[in-house]
Every structure is written in C-alpha cells, then in structure tokens.
Design an enzyme around this catalytic site. Structure first.
Site, PDB file in Angstrom:
ATOM      1  N   VAL A  12      26.666  29.595   4.218  1.00  0.00           N
ATOM      2  CA  VAL A  12      27.020  28.478   5.093  1.00  0.00           C
ATOM      3  C   VAL A  12      28.249  27.791   4.503  1.00  0.00           C
ATOM      4  O   VAL A  12      28.247  27.416   3.331  1.00  0.00           O
ATOM      5  CB  VAL A  12      25.861  27.463   5.202  1.00  0.00           C
ATOM      6  CG1 VAL A  12      26.326  26.191   5.903  1.00  0.00           C
ATOM      7  CG2 VAL A  12      24.685  28.075   5.945  1.00  0.00           C
ATOM      8  N   ASP A  65      31.161  17.643  14.603  1.00  0.00           N
ATOM      9  CA  ASP A  65      31.685  16.651  13.677  1.00  0.00           C
ATOM     10  C   ASP A  65      30.556  16.253  12.737  1.00  0.00           C
ATOM     11  O   ASP A  65      29.512  15.761  13.176  1.00  0.00           O
ATOM     12  CB  ASP A  65      32.194  15.432  14.453  1.00  0.00           C
ATOM     13  CG  ASP A  65      32.938  14.441  13.576  1.00  0.00           C
ATOM     14  OD1 ASP A  65      32.739  14.456  12.344  1.00  0.00           O
ATOM     15  OD2 ASP A  65      33.716  13.646  14.131  1.00  0.00           O
ATOM     16  N   ASN A  90      32.885  22.254   1.847  1.00  0.00           N
ATOM     17  CA  ASN A  90      34.330  22.100   1.785  1.00  0.00           C
ATOM     18  C   ASN A  90      34.816  21.077   2.809  1.00  0.00           C
ATOM     19  O   ASN A  90      35.987  21.040   3.148  1.00  0.00           O
ATOM     20  CB  ASN A  90      34.990  23.472   2.046  1.00  0.00           C
ATOM     21  CG  ASN A  90      36.499  23.417   2.022  1.00  0.00           C
ATOM     22  OD1 ASN A  90      37.096  22.997   1.044  1.00  0.00           O
ATOM     23  ND2 ASN A  90      37.133  23.840   3.112  1.00  0.00           N
ATOM     24  N   TYR A 156      37.518   7.159  -1.238  1.00  0.00           N
ATOM     25  CA  TYR A 156      37.609   8.605  -1.427  1.00  0.00           C
ATOM     26  C   TYR A 156      37.533   8.996  -2.902  1.00  0.00           C
ATOM     27  O   TYR A 156      36.798   9.914  -3.276  1.00  0.00           O
ATOM     28  CB  TYR A 156      38.909   9.121  -0.816  1.00  0.00           C
ATOM     29  CG  TYR A 156      39.095  10.611  -0.951  1.00  0.00           C
ATOM     30  CD1 TYR A 156      38.289  11.494  -0.236  1.00  0.00           C
ATOM     31  CD2 TYR A 156      40.083  11.144  -1.782  1.00  0.00           C
ATOM     32  CE1 TYR A 156      38.457  12.865  -0.355  1.00  0.00           C
ATOM     33  CE2 TYR A 156      40.262  12.505  -1.904  1.00  0.00           C
ATOM     34  CZ  TYR A 156      39.442  13.362  -1.195  1.00  0.00           C
ATOM     35  OH  TYR A 156      39.607  14.720  -1.322  1.00  0.00           O
ATOM     36  N   LYS A 160      34.587  11.272  -4.615  1.00  0.00           N
ATOM     37  CA  LYS A 160      34.833  12.521  -5.335  1.00  0.00           C
ATOM     38  C   LYS A 160      34.348  12.444  -6.782  1.00  0.00           C
ATOM     39  O   LYS A 160      33.928  13.447  -7.356  1.00  0.00           O
ATOM     40  CB  LYS A 160      36.318  12.872  -5.273  1.00  0.00           C
ATOM     41  CG  LYS A 160      36.751  13.384  -3.899  1.00  0.00           C
ATOM     42  CD  LYS A 160      35.914  14.575  -3.481  1.00  0.00           C
ATOM     43  CE  LYS A 160      36.318  15.143  -2.145  1.00  0.00           C
ATOM     44  NZ  LYS A 160      35.419  16.246  -1.704  1.00  0.00           N
TER      45      LYS A 160
END
Length: 264
Positions: A12, A65, A90, A156, A160
């Site tokens: 997947v 989405d 990803n 962001y 991360k």
C-alpha cells in the site's frame, strides 16, 4: 530489490501517483509486488497505476483526499481481502506555509492530520496483521525539515520531527516480530510537486536528489532501520542535530531562503 517473500504480496502506497511515490510503485512492480496506490489526483494516479499494470502488477487505484474524515475507512474497506505486507506512507506535505499567526488554526491542523494522524491510523491498522504473520515492513517518508525549525514551517517541521521519533520508537517495538520499520529522510528532491512550487534547484551548493534514486535507497535499506537519510544528505542531518539550536536554525534559514528564491 525489495524482498517479495517478506514484504509481499501487496504493498500500500499512500501518495503513490507521482514523484517519489510513483517511483516506489514502479520499482515494486518490477520486483513482483501487487499495489494499492492512494492519491488525491485521479489523472496522475491512474497513469502510474497503468504503467505498473503493464509491468504485470495487479493495481488498485484509490483516488481520495486523505484529509477526508472517512478516508481511512475507505482504504481499509478496499483492502480488507488483501494480504498487505508493506505500507509506504509518502503522503506527507506542507499544506499551509503561512506564518503561524497569519492563518486559521484549522489550516495547521490539516498539516498535522496529513502528516501525523492519517499516518498513525494506517500504520496501526496494517502493522497488526504483519505482527500476527511474523513478517512485513513499514516505510515512512520523512524530511530534513524534521531536524530543525523553519520559517513558515511551524506545524510541518514539528510533524516531521514527530514522524522520525515515531519511526524510531515503532522500530524498537516491532523489531522482535520480524516487521521492519524505516523512516526514509529526504532532502531537496526534484519532484513534480516541488517543481510546481517553483523551488530554485540551481541555488549554489544545493544538493538535489532525483525521485528514482531516493526511492531505490529506501527500498534497499528497509531492513536497516530505524532511519536512513537518502541522497547523501546524512552530513546535513548530522549538522542540523547539533546542540546549538539557534545557530542551526539561522544557518538553515539562509539556505532555505536561497532555495525558495527564484533564480534571477
């Protein structure tokens, strides 16, 4: 080459329509994997799916989405009868690059939901049967942005950084179950999304990687977790982990400005 016996037969890939995600799909199809590709743009998604089908892979393309509230339930329903041995997340992106005080909080929540919440939901769902089978792999695509704070990346960069700590912790948890966990840390990569943003890939001293290169490195190092820094960016990751955080952040800020400034 990814080990089909350990990580197959189905993979997947969330964010599997273009760039690094499309390269994961292509390379896994070459290795004999069947694929579930998830992405928001149906055109690019179907083009990648068709290329992989022409290579002999069975491909289920799911256009949705991931920020939709029912997205994970739809993915689970579409894969309920499949033996998924590899999950590649990803789909992380910075969907809001405004100053923190200049945008509605809900927009930063979307950054967190895409990069953290959906990742956790999908990983937990697919990792449980991997542990039961005693084999499998989880590959999370991270970013050098998770190594330091950055202007207009308040949410962001934090997301991360979380992803990296999560990968290290999950690797420790699953290593005794023959389930591999790797975060593939990317630097500046020449993806269609980054080209649309208009990054200055020609900035002096800028190390720019290609999607095929970093995808291959990720698959090759899947069993060597918890972290692999792709594309020769390990020196930058080490420098950005230094204890003098003000120096790290300000130095990185200058490099980021050169990257986002159009080449004159």
């Amino acid at each position: 080459m990814a080990d089909l016996n350990k990580y197959g037969p189905w993979a997947v890939i969330a964010g599997g329509s273009e760039g690094v995600g499309a390269e994961f799909a292509r390379q896994l199809a070459e290795d004999g994997f069947n694929l579930v590709l998830i992405a928001r743009k149906p055109g690019a998604l179907e083009a990648t799916a068709q290329r992989c089908r022409e290579m002999g892979a069975q491909v289920n393309a799911i256009a949705l989405d991931l920020l939709d509230q029912d997205a994970v339930n739809q993915i689970i329903a579409a894969t309920v009868d499949l033996e998924v041995g590899l999950v590649i997340y990803n789909a992380g992106a910075s969907t809001c690059n405004e100053l923190f005080l200049a945008a509605p909080l809900i927009e930063f929540q979307k950054v967190i939901d895409l990069n953290v919440t959906r990742m956790l939901e999908l990983v937990q769902h697919y990792a449980k049967p991997m542990v039961d089978r005693g084999r499998g792999g989880i590959l999370l695509v991270g970013s050098l942005a998770g190594y330091m704070g950055a202007w207009r990346h308040t949410a962001y960069a934090g997301a991360k950084a979380f992803s990296r700590m999560f990968a290290e912790s999950l690797w420790l948890e699953l290593r005794g179950h023959n389930v591999d966990v790797l975060e593939l840390v990317l630097g500046v990569t020449r993806t269609p999304a980054m080209e649309r943003v208009g990054l200055n890939f020609d900035a002096p001293g800028m190390l720019v990687n290609e999607p095929a290169q970093v995808a291959a490195e990720g698959l090759a190092h899947l069993a060597a977790g918890p972290i692999f820094v792709a594309g020769g960016n390990d020196t930058a990751a080490e420098m950005n982990s230094a204890p003098d955080r003000a120096r790290v952040v300000l130095t990185s800020h200058e490099k980021i400005l050169a990257l986002v400034t159009p080449n004159q």
